[in-house]
Design a protein around this motif. Sequence first.
Motif, PDB file in Angstrom:
ATOM      1  N   ARG A   1      51.549  47.699  38.556  1.00 55.42           N
ATOM      2  CA  ARG A   1      52.349  48.366  38.089  1.00 55.42           C
ATOM      3  C   ARG A   1      51.241  49.550  37.781  1.00 55.42           C
ATOM      4  O   ARG A   1      51.593  50.755  37.583  1.00 55.42           O
ATOM      5  CB  ARG A   1      52.813  47.967  36.500  1.00 55.42           C
ATOM      6  N   ARG A   2      50.170  49.313  37.230  1.00 54.15           N
ATOM      7  CA  ARG A   2      49.152  50.025  36.892  1.00 54.15           C
ATOM      8  C   ARG A   2      48.756  51.061  38.014  1.00 54.15           C
ATOM      9  O   ARG A   2      48.521  52.404  38.070  1.00 54.15           O
ATOM     10  CB  ARG A   2      47.978  49.548  36.367  1.00 54.15           C
TER      11      ARG A   2
ATOM     12  N   THR B   1      58.198  39.904  36.720  1.00 51.55           N
ATOM     13  CA  THR B   1      57.386  39.169  37.230  1.00 51.55           C
ATOM     14  C   THR B   1      57.129  37.887  36.351  1.00 51.55           C
ATOM     15  O   THR B   1      56.774  36.742  37.046  1.00 51.55           O
ATOM     16  CB  THR B   1      55.904  39.808  36.581  1.00 51.55           C
ATOM     17  N   TRP B   2      57.735  37.713  35.234  1.00 45.29           N
ATOM     18  CA  TRP B   2      57.598  36.579  34.561  1.00 45.29           C
ATOM     19  C   TRP B   2      58.854  35.633  35.300  1.00 45.29           C
ATOM     20  O   TRP B   2      58.684  34.227  35.568  1.00 45.29           O
ATOM     21  CB  TRP B   2      57.973  36.555  33.078  1.00 45.29           C
TER      22      TRP B   2
ATOM     23  N   GLY C   1      50.835  41.393  38.541  1.00 48.31           N
ATOM     24  CA  GLY C   1      51.896  42.270  38.579  1.00 48.31           C
ATOM     25  C   GLY C   1      51.872  43.540  37.802  1.00 48.31           C
ATOM     26  O   GLY C   1      52.136  44.650  38.010  1.00 48.31           O
ATOM     27  N   LEU C   2      50.953  43.262  36.412  1.00 48.20           N
ATOM     28  CA  LEU C   2      50.518  44.443  35.512  1.00 48.20           C
ATOM     29  C   LEU C   2      49.579  45.153  36.422  1.00 48.20           C
ATOM     30  O   LEU C   2      49.863  46.323  36.527  1.00 48.20           O
ATOM     31  CB  LEU C   2      49.802  43.976  34.313  1.00 48.20           C
TER      32      LEU C   2
ATOM     33  N   THR D   1      61.834  50.366  33.323  1.00 46.94           N
ATOM     34  CA  THR D   1      60.298  50.419  33.174  1.00 46.94           C
ATOM     35  C   THR D   1      59.927  51.153  31.972  1.00 46.94           C
ATOM     36  O   THR D   1      60.576  52.319  31.410  1.00 46.94           O
ATOM     37  CB  THR D   1      59.476  50.482  34.476  1.00 46.94           C
TER      38      THR D   1
ATOM     39  N   PRO E   1      51.393  37.215  36.239  1.00 43.36           N
ATOM     40  CA  PRO E   1      51.870  38.381  35.472  1.00 43.36           C
ATOM     41  C   PRO E   1      50.664  39.340  35.413  1.00 43.36           C
ATOM     42  O   PRO E   1      50.755  40.384  35.391  1.00 43.36           O
ATOM     43  CB  PRO E   1      52.100  37.926  34.044  1.00 43.36           C
TER      44      PRO E   1
ATOM     45  N   SER F   1      58.627  45.222  36.821  1.00 46.00           N
ATOM     46  CA  SER F   1      58.485  45.058  35.348  1.00 46.00           C
ATOM     47  C   SER F   1      57.897  43.735  35.046  1.00 46.00           C
ATOM     48  O   SER F   1      57.943  42.651  35.708  1.00 46.00           O
ATOM     49  CB  SER F   1      60.133  45.170  34.961  1.00 46.00           C
ATOM     50  N   ARG F   2      57.655  43.741  33.781  1.00 44.08           N
ATOM     51  CA  ARG F   2      57.087  42.628  33.167  1.00 44.08           C
ATOM     52  C   ARG F   2      57.901  41.506  33.265  1.00 44.08           C
ATOM     53  O   ARG F   2      57.877  40.103  33.471  1.00 44.08           O
ATOM     54  CB  ARG F   2      56.680  42.736  31.550  1.00 44.08           C
ATOM     55  N   ARG F   3      59.404  41.595  32.931  1.00 41.59           N
ATOM     56  CA  ARG F   3      60.347  40.581  33.022  1.00 41.59           C
ATOM     57  C   ARG F   3      60.370  40.236  34.328  1.00 41.59           C
ATOM     58  O   ARG F   3      60.714  38.647  34.697  1.00 41.59           O
ATOM     59  CB  ARG F   3      61.767  41.270  32.393  1.00 41.59           C
TER      60      ARG F   3
END
Length: 242
Positions: A210-211, A55-56, A206-207, A118, A203, A51-53
Motif C-alpha cells: 500500500r505504501r 490483508t487480514w 500488505g502495508l 482506503t 499484513p 486494505s488492512r481488512r
Amino acid sequence: MSPDMLAAWVAPDGRIGLAGALLLGLSMGLTACTVTCLPFMGTWALGRAGSRRETWRHTAAFILGRVMAYAALGAVAGQMGQWLLTALQGRPGMLALGVASTLAGLWLMASGAPTGPTAPASGGTRPVTFHPARAGAVSTCTRHRLSATPPLLMGAAMSLTPCAPLGWLIGVCASSGSLAQGLGHGLAFGIGAGVTPLILLVPAFGLLGRRMVDDRAWLGFWLRLAAGGVLIFLGTQRLFSA
C-alpha cells in the motif's frame, strides 16, 4: 510433570494425546512453516496492496486452508491407515502447491486495483461519495470474497507438502484406526500450526504494498504483474520438481 498434565500429552493406550499434537503443530508453525509459506503469502499480499481488512482476511483464509487440510488428512489417515502416507510419497503436495501458486499468480495479474475503501494518504478528510447501485455493491462484495480463494487454496496445498511433522501426524492418526480420533489429532495439529509469525508478517507485506502504490496508482499494475510472475515462477518450479 503431574499425572494430570501427563494425561493431556499421552493417551491412556500410550499414544500422543491431542495436546501433544497441538504442541507439535505449534512448534512447526513458529519455525519451518514461516520460512516455507512466507514467499507465497508475502508475495500475494505485496502484489494485492489491498486494505488492512483485506490483508487480514486473506491471511485468515490461508491459515484456515491449512487447518482444514490437516484435519482432513488426519481423518483420512484414521480411516485408511498408512495408505495415505504411502500416497503422499508420490509428491501430490508439490503438484497441488504448484497448481495453487500458479493460479494465484494468474489471478493476481488479472485482478484490478483494490476497490475497497482506503484511508486518505495525507490524513485529510475522506471525500463525499455516493453509494453505488445495489447490483454493483453485491458484485464488489462477491469479488472481495472470491479474492480470498487463492490464499485458501495455497494454505490447503501447503499442508500436503511432505515433511517430518506431517509424517508423524499421519502415523499417529493411522495407528488410532478411528476417523474421529484422526480428525481430532489433525485439527489440533492444524490449530497449533496456525499460530505462526505469518499473522504479523503477511499484513506487513500488505502495508508495504500500500505504501508503494500510495499516490502512485500507475505502480499498482506493475506491482501486481511482478508479484503474479513470482507466484507463477514458484508454482512452476514446484510442478517441475514434482
